[in-house]
Design an enzyme around this catalytic site. Structure first.
Site, mmCIF file in Angstrom:
data_model
loop_
_atom_site.group_PDB
_atom_site.id
_atom_site.type_symbol
_atom_site.label_atom_id
_atom_site.label_comp_id
_atom_site.label_asym_id
_atom_site.label_seq_id
_atom_site.Cartn_x
_atom_site.Cartn_y
_atom_site.Cartn_z
ATOM 1 N N GLU A 1 0.783 -1.229 0.000
ATOM 2 C CA GLU A 1 0.000 0.000 0.000
ATOM 3 C C GLU A 1 0.821 1.289 0.000
ATOM 4 O O GLU A 1 0.298 2.343 -0.308
ATOM 5 C CB GLU A 1 -0.978 -0.042 1.177
ATOM 6 C CG GLU A 1 -2.063 -1.085 0.903
ATOM 7 C CD GLU A 1 -2.770 -1.590 2.146
ATOM 8 O OE1 GLU A 1 -2.563 -1.011 3.220
ATOM 9 O OE2 GLU A 1 -3.519 -2.580 2.039
ATOM 10 N N SER B 1 -6.202 -2.733 -0.778
ATOM 11 C CA SER B 1 -6.992 -3.888 -1.208
ATOM 12 C C SER B 1 -6.205 -5.144 -0.839
ATOM 13 O O SER B 1 -5.561 -5.757 -1.683
ATOM 14 C CB SER B 1 -7.189 -3.864 -2.732
ATOM 15 O OG SER B 1 -7.797 -2.674 -3.160
ATOM 16 N N GLU B 2 -6.256 -5.491 0.433
ATOM 17 C CA GLU B 2 -5.433 -6.629 0.869
ATOM 18 C C GLU B 2 -5.771 -7.900 0.108
ATOM 19 O O GLU B 2 -4.885 -8.699 -0.221
ATOM 20 C CB GLU B 2 -5.582 -6.855 2.378
ATOM 21 C CG GLU B 2 -4.825 -5.866 3.252
ATOM 22 C CD GLU B 2 -5.562 -4.547 3.459
ATOM 23 O OE1 GLU B 2 -6.726 -4.437 3.001
ATOM 24 O OE2 GLU B 2 -4.987 -3.628 4.077
ATOM 25 N N ASP C 1 -2.481 -7.499 11.375
ATOM 26 C CA ASP C 1 -3.910 -7.443 11.742
ATOM 27 C C ASP C 1 -4.801 -7.358 10.502
ATOM 28 O O ASP C 1 -6.010 -7.523 10.598
ATOM 29 C CB ASP C 1 -4.182 -6.214 12.608
ATOM 30 C CG ASP C 1 -3.215 -6.096 13.760
ATOM 31 O OD1 ASP C 1 -3.633 -6.278 14.902
ATOM 32 O OD2 ASP C 1 -2.023 -5.826 13.503
ATOM 33 N N ILE D 1 -4.558 -9.323 7.982
ATOM 34 C CA ILE D 1 -4.665 -10.656 7.374
ATOM 35 C C ILE D 1 -6.131 -11.030 7.165
ATOM 36 O O ILE D 1 -6.489 -11.669 6.175
ATOM 37 C CB ILE D 1 -3.935 -11.696 8.264
ATOM 38 C CG1 ILE D 1 -2.430 -11.589 8.052
ATOM 39 C CG2 ILE D 1 -4.430 -13.110 7.986
ATOM 40 C CD1 ILE D 1 -1.606 -12.440 9.011
ATOM 41 N N HIS E 1 -4.146 -3.197 15.896
ATOM 42 C CA HIS E 1 -2.877 -2.925 15.215
ATOM 43 C C HIS E 1 -1.681 -3.534 15.938
ATOM 44 O O HIS E 1 -0.563 -3.103 15.712
ATOM 45 C CB HIS E 1 -2.656 -1.412 15.090
ATOM 46 C CG HIS E 1 -3.295 -0.803 13.876
ATOM 47 N ND1 HIS E 1 -4.642 -0.750 13.699
ATOM 48 C CD2 HIS E 1 -2.764 -0.225 12.768
ATOM 49 C CE1 HIS E 1 -4.917 -0.155 12.553
ATOM 50 N NE2 HIS E 1 -3.800 0.175 11.956
#
Lengths: 79, 821
Positions: B500, B530-531, B556, B558, B598
């Protein structure tokens, strides 16, 4: 009147940073807010602006050298 | 954030309106006579035959599911059968416009697309190429079996039998299936014909096909990727993430030369109007026509079009047109291909959600009946020719089916004879050679301020007087990671890196800082937030022969890429029977100071999923060597990095971090401090609490602790740990993960088994409590500190020393467990 250019406070965990490059030479005219040099910490690269208008009278820390937070990096003389 | 792209107020603050591009609906109206002239009678007849093959294949599966028999063949098929009866026009029309080098990625309902693409590729490939492909698949075993049991007069006819038997044996989970029975109905594929994985997760192929298109573009291939999915998948976030990723403006604004232009990927939605039992139009979606969603993605509206999926020639025309746009760098593209599904979602579907009248109204648009009628009306075929085709296909299917259920021709995999066979398919367990190539760079690495800065640093982090050096004066863990990345990125052009904020920002924690001066955009770029797309595209890129280094800013996140990590990245090597490789490195930082969302150590989540390798280095030396191994691996590797350790300098490895390239094998724990009385095994940053605790136990209580850094979670070599425990008889395992279900618990359970006779006390897990991570000021009450380790180890394992307990962890674990804590 001379105005010192200081190494800025870069967050409470950073005690020193490296000077990467000066964009002005001694004797050059600088305007307040103009980009004067870049520094890097372990994490980021930052630009440092001229704190006053005038003539760059002296550069005290050369590129690739380290300086502590708050150290004087250069002097700007009012013209 | 690139400064080259100014965000000008004048451009955005003016009054106006957005004019959306008109979206064509059912515009195809070419007379059959014209198609006849363009394509020839043989091609038009082949279209009918291919639709009949698809229909008969699925009718056979449906018949086995419904009646346990097909024609005169009895067979109990227990697996899934998501049929596409009524949608054959879409599958065959699509395949007609694709070349063998175009790659399709499918859904759970993709038998039709598989067969149509295979038949189309066979029709286009030379006999020599077909022979090479069939001989090349598992040493020609399937080919030789087809030659014996399904002989055919020509090579293409033999290849069709090869295609159908390879697929059906796969669906029946036989050893001679295309993927050794490891994929089955919803996951079958055969790359040499351009048939890439079908996917049981709705919409999952969108991101993977997008990554495949990225690789095709970077490799300079003049072919496209097709993401096949249904209308229901437009309700899935990852599909939108994928389409946006394919349409990123930077391909036009920032990428240069031959890399300009959107990705060559076609999102092909077989719109059968139903998403399982929910009706898309009018019930579960907001769009009135699926093609409308293209307008949300980019100014070109993805060139979206609604096409009559019951007419294979209309579909072929639309795909051909989109394909030309994609190859011209005008991607991505979207087709809404309306094709009513006359069969149920699956064989348990009782059609309770739609009326008989509706089904009857669509029957007249059945793609096979209506297309055959048109060919007859045009004089291309007579009625008897159509019947002859039907008979030929039915006879072909009976022969293929007999071969697929005959255990002598299509044996089951004998797990009893080889119980770990499936296990051995989980990983390639292979590495590439050290990269030594020359790749185009924007500037030589020596010109980078960061590299000049690092070159002046000490390689070891402790000065001659014993003081720890500042991170400006010694190589840090961040620098170690950078050096491994720099080596691979500047010598292996197949490798790309993105996330990102990876480019100008240098990654949120500065690991990539300086790389944007050296690497062009197509090798290192900023991705959208956009993981799911970040991970899925890396998977697709890897399946196509590329290599990817991707970053999730925080571990976090994931959860935002859950399916892509757990079901895609982890599975495709094994589900391909070991054919596909997934060289993907996923870096995740583990946060600190930012509280509950986080700061979590989620290593256990990914270590739990079979198919992922997991490392968590804690020193600069280990970070550089383990990341070099991860980047060299042919398997997916997740690298966790503690944000608290990025500035850590090397304090353990004599001589410091070597400036030269080196690798540390994955899976080897490392003794960081020798000792005799207790073993402290640490995961990640707990190493430093463990070493501090060992120091205090030695000086204050005369207890000698051996500290072992796990370094890796998967794989994991227990031998050094067993040897240590045999010496000490005591084991504490320290990590920053919540204890319940953690990897530390797995290690404790296994060590109890493997070293039971040597243990003087049960292994003790010291993790974090099973509640949220508090903010910065309270973190020391949450993550195990040296005090906590000393208190627990001395109190529970050396009670005779009567050490007063100081730590906070005096709670009653059984009482907390009763309260869900």
């Amino acid at each position: 009147m001379d105005t010192p250019v200081l190494m800025p406070q870069l967050g409470n965990e950073i005690s020193e940073a490296q000077i990467d490059a000066w964009f002005k030479a001694v004797g050059d005219r600088v305007e307040k807010g103009e980009m004067l040099l870049t520094i890097t910490t372990p994490k980021i690269a930052l630009e440092v602006e001229a704190p006053a208008s005038g003539t760059l009278k002296e550069i005290l820390v050369a590129p690739d050298e380290l300086a502590k937070v708050g150290a004087t990096l250069a002097i700007i003389a009012a013209s | 954030m690139p400064k080259a792209l100014a965000v000008e107020p004048a451009r955005f603050r003016r009054k106006g309106q957005l004019d959306l591009k008109p979206i064509p609906l059912h515009q195809y109206d070419r007379p059959l006579a014209t198609e006849r002239q363009r394509r020839g009678d043989a091609a038009l007849k082949a279209v009918l035959r291919h639709m009949l093959v698809v229909r008969e294949f699925e009718a056979m599966l449906g018949s086995f599911k419904a009646k346990g028999s097909y024609q005169d063949i009895a067979f109990a098929y227990r697996g899934p059968a998501h049929l596409s009866i009524g949608q054959e026009g879409a599958a065959v029309g699509q395949a007609l416009a694709l070349t063998p080098g175009d790659h399709i990625f499918g859904s759970h309902r993709s038998h039709g697309e598989f067969i149509a693409k295979g038949l189309s590729a066979i029709a286009q490939l030379s006999a020599h190429d077909l022979g090479t492909i069939m001989e090349g698949h598992r040493g020609g075993a399937l080919l030789h079996s087809v030659e014996r049991h399904l002989a055919a007069p020509t090579v293409p006819a033999l290849a069709e039998n090869f295609l159908l038997l390879g697929l059906l044996a796969e669906i029946f989970m036989r050893d001679n299936g295309f993927n050794r029975g490891m994929g089955g109905s919803m996951h079958a594929f055969f790359p040499p014909f351009g048939i890439y994985p079908n996917n049981a997760i709705v919409g999952a192929s969108a991101g993977i096909a997008t990554g495949a298109a990225l690789r095709k573009k970077l490799a300079g291939e003049a072919t496209i990727a097709v993401a096949n999915g249904g209308d229901g998948s437009t309700g899935c976030g990852p599909v939108f993430e994928a389409m946006n990723f394919a349409a990123m403006a930077q391909y036009d604004t920032l990428w240069t030369d031959q890399n300009k232009g959107g990705l060559p990927v076609l999102y092909f939605f077989s719109n059968n109007f139903y998403a399982m039992g929910g009706q898309t139009i009018g019930e579960t979606m907001g769009w009135d026509r699926l093609s409308r969603i293209g307008a949300a993605i980019n100014p070109q509206g993805m060139h979206a079009e609604t096409v009559d999926g019951t007419n294979p020639l209309a579909v072929a025309d639309a795909v051909q047109c989109q394909r030309a746009r994609l190859l011209a760098g005008e991607g991505p593209a979207l087709l809404d291909v309306e094709c009513y599904r006359s069969a149920g979602h699956s064989t348990t579907d009782a059609n309770v959600y739609r009326s008989r009248e509706e089904i009857a109204a669509w029957e007249v648009f059945d793609p096979i009946a209506s297309y055959a009628a048109k060919l007859v009306a045009e004089g291309v075929l007579g009625d008897s020719d159509v019947q002859a085709l039907r008979d030929e296909v039915a006879s072909l299917m009976a022969a293929v089916t007999r071969a697929a259920i005959d255990p002598k021709i299509s044996p089951m995999i004998d797990i009893a004879a080889d119980p770990t066979l499936i296990g051995r398919l989980m990983f390639a367990n292979a590495e590439i050679a050290t990269p030594t190539g020359t790749v185009p760079l924007l500037a030589q690495p020596e010109t980078s301020a960061r590299i000049r800065q690092d070159a002046k640093k000490a390689r070891f982090g402790v000065g001659a007087d014993g003081t720890k050096l500042s991170p400006m004066r010694a190589i840090t863990l961040r620098d170690g990671l950078f050096e491994a990345i720099l080596h691979h990125m500047t010598r292996d052009e197949r490798l790309i890196a993105y996330g990102e904020e990876c480019r100008e920002w240098g990654g949120a924690f500065g690991v990539y800082r300086g790389l944007s001066d050296i690497l062009p955009y197509q090798r290192l770029f900023n991705s959208p937030i956009s993981e799911a797309a970040i991970v899925a595209t890396a998977v697709g890129h890897g399946l196509e022969g590329g290599r990817a280094l991707i970053e999730l800013m925080y571990g976090d996140f994931i959860g935002r890429a859950g399916d892509e990590i757990f079901n895609q990245m982890a599975k495709w090597h094994a589900m391909s029977g070991g054919v596909l490789k997934l060289p993907v490195v996923l870096r995740c930082s583990v946060g600190s100071k930012y509280g509950a969302q986080h700061s979590q150590d989620w290593t256990a989540l990914v270590a739990h999923i079979p198919g992922l390798k997991v490392v968590y280095p804690a020193t600069p030396y280990d970070a550089k060597g383990l990341l070099a191994s991860a980047l060299s691996s042919e398997d997916p590797v997740i690298v966790f990095e503690s944000q608290r350790l990025y500035d850590t300098v090397e304090q353990f490895h004599a001589g410091g971090v070597p400036a030269d390239y080196y690798r540390i094998p994955l899976g080897e724990p490392d003794i960081k401090r020798d000792g005799d009385d207790v073993t402290i095994l640490t995961i990640g940053p707990s190493l430093y609490a463990g070493v501090a605790a060992a120091g205090e136990m030695a000086s204050a209580y005369g207890v000698s602790a051996e500290v072992i850094d796990a370094r890796s979670l998967v794989p994991f070599n227990y031998d050094p740990l067993i040897a240590s425990v045999k010496k000490t008889g005591r084991l504490a395992i320290v990590s920053e993960a919540s204890e319940r279900g953690s990897f530390a618990m797995t290690l404790a359970a296994n060590l109890t088994r493997f070293a039971f006779s040597s243990l003087k006390a049960p292994p003790r897990v010291i993790g974090t409590p099973n509640w949220i991570v508090p903010g910065a000021e309270m973190e020391t009450s949450y993550f195990p500190q040296a005090d906590d380790i000393v208190a627990i180890v001395m109190g529970e394992m050396f009670a005779e020393k009567n050490v007063n307990r100081r730590g906070l962890r005096n709670w009653d674990d059984r009482e907390l467990a009763r309260k869900a804590l």
